[in-house]
Design an enzyme around this catalytic site. Structure first.
Site, PDB file in Angstrom:
ATOM      1  N   ASP A  57       0.827  -1.044   0.024  1.00 46.56           N
ATOM      2  CA  ASP A  57       0.000  -0.187   0.023  1.00 46.56           C
ATOM      3  C   ASP A  57       0.740   1.164   0.022  1.00 46.56           C
ATOM      4  O   ASP A  57       0.178   2.423  -0.092  1.00 46.56           O
ATOM      5  CB  ASP A  57      -1.044  -0.126   1.079  1.00 46.56           C
ATOM      6  CG  ASP A  57      -0.360   0.014   2.424  1.00 46.56           C
ATOM      7  OD1 ASP A  57       0.964   0.048   2.604  1.00 46.56           O
ATOM      8  OD2 ASP A  57      -0.907  -0.025   3.472  1.00 46.56           O
ATOM      9  N   SER A  58       2.001   1.054   0.000  1.00 47.37           N
ATOM     10  CA  SER A  58       3.120   2.328  -0.254  1.00 47.37           C
ATOM     11  C   SER A  58       2.801   2.725  -1.313  1.00 47.37           C
ATOM     12  O   SER A  58       3.123   3.797  -1.769  1.00 47.37           O
ATOM     13  CB  SER A  58       4.578   1.691   0.034  1.00 47.37           C
ATOM     14  OG  SER A  58       4.963   0.528  -0.830  1.00 47.37           O
ATOM     15  N   GLU A  67      -1.184  -5.472   8.713  1.00 47.32           N
ATOM     16  CA  GLU A  67      -0.207  -4.989   9.681  1.00 47.32           C
ATOM     17  C   GLU A  67      -0.947  -5.207  11.122  1.00 47.32           C
ATOM     18  O   GLU A  67      -2.208  -5.233  11.351  1.00 47.32           O
ATOM     19  CB  GLU A  67      -0.220  -3.516   9.319  1.00 47.32           C
ATOM     20  CG  GLU A  67       0.673  -3.105   8.067  1.00 47.32           C
ATOM     21  CD  GLU A  67       0.798  -1.367   8.125  1.00 47.32           C
ATOM     22  OE1 GLU A  67       0.560  -0.782   9.025  1.00 47.32           O
ATOM     23  OE2 GLU A  67       1.125  -1.042   6.911  1.00 47.32           O
ATOM     24  N   GLU A 119       9.538  -4.441   9.935  1.00 45.66           N
ATOM     25  CA  GLU A 119      10.041  -3.111   9.430  1.00 45.66           C
ATOM     26  C   GLU A 119      10.606  -2.203  10.439  1.00 45.66           C
ATOM     27  O   GLU A 119      10.213  -1.829  11.645  1.00 45.66           O
ATOM     28  CB  GLU A 119       8.662  -2.295   8.759  1.00 45.66           C
ATOM     29  CG  GLU A 119       9.173  -0.856   8.333  1.00 45.66           C
ATOM     30  CD  GLU A 119       8.116  -0.498   7.100  1.00 45.66           C
ATOM     31  OE1 GLU A 119       7.096  -0.826   6.949  1.00 45.66           O
ATOM     32  OE2 GLU A 119       8.516   0.794   6.739  1.00 45.66           O
TER      33      GLU A 119
HETATM   34  O1  KIV Z   1       3.866  -1.094   1.550  1.00 45.37           O
HETATM   35  C1  KIV Z   1       4.704  -1.457   1.484  1.00 45.37           C
HETATM   36  O2  KIV Z   1       5.633  -1.390   0.456  1.00 45.37           O
HETATM   37  C2  KIV Z   1       5.249  -2.485   2.363  1.00 45.37           C
HETATM   38  C3  KIV Z   1       6.764  -2.826   2.467  1.00 45.37           C
HETATM   39  C4  KIV Z   1       7.634  -1.829   2.996  1.00 45.37           C
HETATM   40  C5  KIV Z   1       6.996  -3.925   3.362  1.00 45.37           C
HETATM   41  O3  KIV Z   1       4.373  -2.798   3.245  1.00 45.37           O
END
Ligand code: KIV
Length: 286
Positions: free
Chosen positions: A49-50, A120, A187
């Site tokens: 979701d980044s 998460e 993380e």
């Molecule tokens: O959303 C993301 O890209 C992530 C990674 C940073 C592990 O959760």
């Protein structure tokens, strides 16, 4: 039902079996073309979701809707054939209750063709992880710095820097493993703590800003390619594509402004008209 065709793609159980073995190579992917380029070299592609921050310019991952994750995940599945595709459940799509989490995770699996989801949270999400895993949804957990909680944790700073904080993270790791997660992302955790957790739990840990002792590593593709304007300390930039793109765009703009582009080789010259077909002309009387 017996099936005698080979499943060529990596599966969640394949990743789980890598505990203590060859390190798991993982990267994020948000679209078909990058997925196609990196798929041969990685074990796992995360539609993180980044993408809300990297691709869509949000300040945090909180606003990302489920539909956007599904759209990007479909593209990544279409662009890849070998790696396990894991899709992030966005904020608000799983926390309310295990049945809500199942309904949304089932949509993600059915509508994208991915092989697993990620969510998460540690001990407080264990019940949901168990509910999903018992119902055919492979779950990768994510503990340590959990960016979806930014509004309650207040910053993207590393976690577990004080020994007094360790027990809570160790408990999170144990809880998600016992609940049936097939792997867990660590993380931005203190290096010693991430290594300790890796030794303590029976499922693979995949580190991002964690420890070389983790069972695998993941980075955001755009960060390691030098395409992101701000990158965290734990990122190693393997290329500086941001600078290369700027140089290319400047050169293009200059060429357009001076009419150096397009040159002859970039245009289509006219061909001679074909000789008239006299027979056909007679028959049709034209
Ligand atoms: O959303 C993301 O890209 C992530 C990674 C940073 C592990 O959760």
């Amino acid at each position: 039902m017996s099936q005698d065709f080979d499943v060529r793609r990596m599966t969640a159980p394949d990743i789980a079996k890598r505990k203590g073995g060859a390190p798991i190579v993982a990267l994020t992917a948000y679209h078909a073309h990058t997925a196609r380029i990196i798929d041969p070299y990685v074990d796992l592609l995360l539609v993180g979701d980044s993408l809300g921050m990297v691709m869509h310019g949000y300040e945090t991952t909180v606003p990302v809707p489920l539909e956007l994750m599904i759209m990007h995940a479909r593209a990544v599945v279409r662009g890849s054939s070998k790696a396990l595709v894991v899709v992030d459940m966005p904020f608000g799509s799983y926390e309310e209750s295990p049945p809500v989490a199942f309904r949304n995770a089932a949509r993600v699996l059915k509508e994208t063709g991915c092989g697993a989801i990620k969510l998460e949270g540690g001990a407080h999400m264990a019940e949901t992880i168990r509910y999903l895993a018992d119902r055919g949804v492979p779950v990768m957990s994510h503990i340590g710095l959990t960016p979806q909680a930014i509004n309650t944790i207040g910053s993207f700073k590393a976690r577990g820097l004080f020994r007094s904080e360790w027990a809570a993270f160790e408990e999170d790791a144990r809880a998600v493993a016992e609940a049936g997660a097939f792997a867990v992302v660590l993380e931005a955790l203190a290096e010693l703590l991430a290594a300790r957790i890796t030794r303590q739990i029976p499922i693979p840990t995949i580190g991002i800003g964690a420890s070389a002792e983790c069972d695998g590593q993941i980075l955001v593709l755009e960060d390691m390619l030098g395409l992101s304007p701000r990158v965290p300390k734990f990122v190693k930039e393997y290329a500086q594509l941001g600078g290369a793109i700027e140089t290319a765009v400047k050169a293009f703009a200059g060429d357009v402004r001076t009419r150096a582009f397009p040159a002859g080789e970039h245009t289509y010259p006219m061909s001679d008209d074909p000789a008239p077909d006299t027979k056909k002309a007679k028959m049709t009387g034209s």
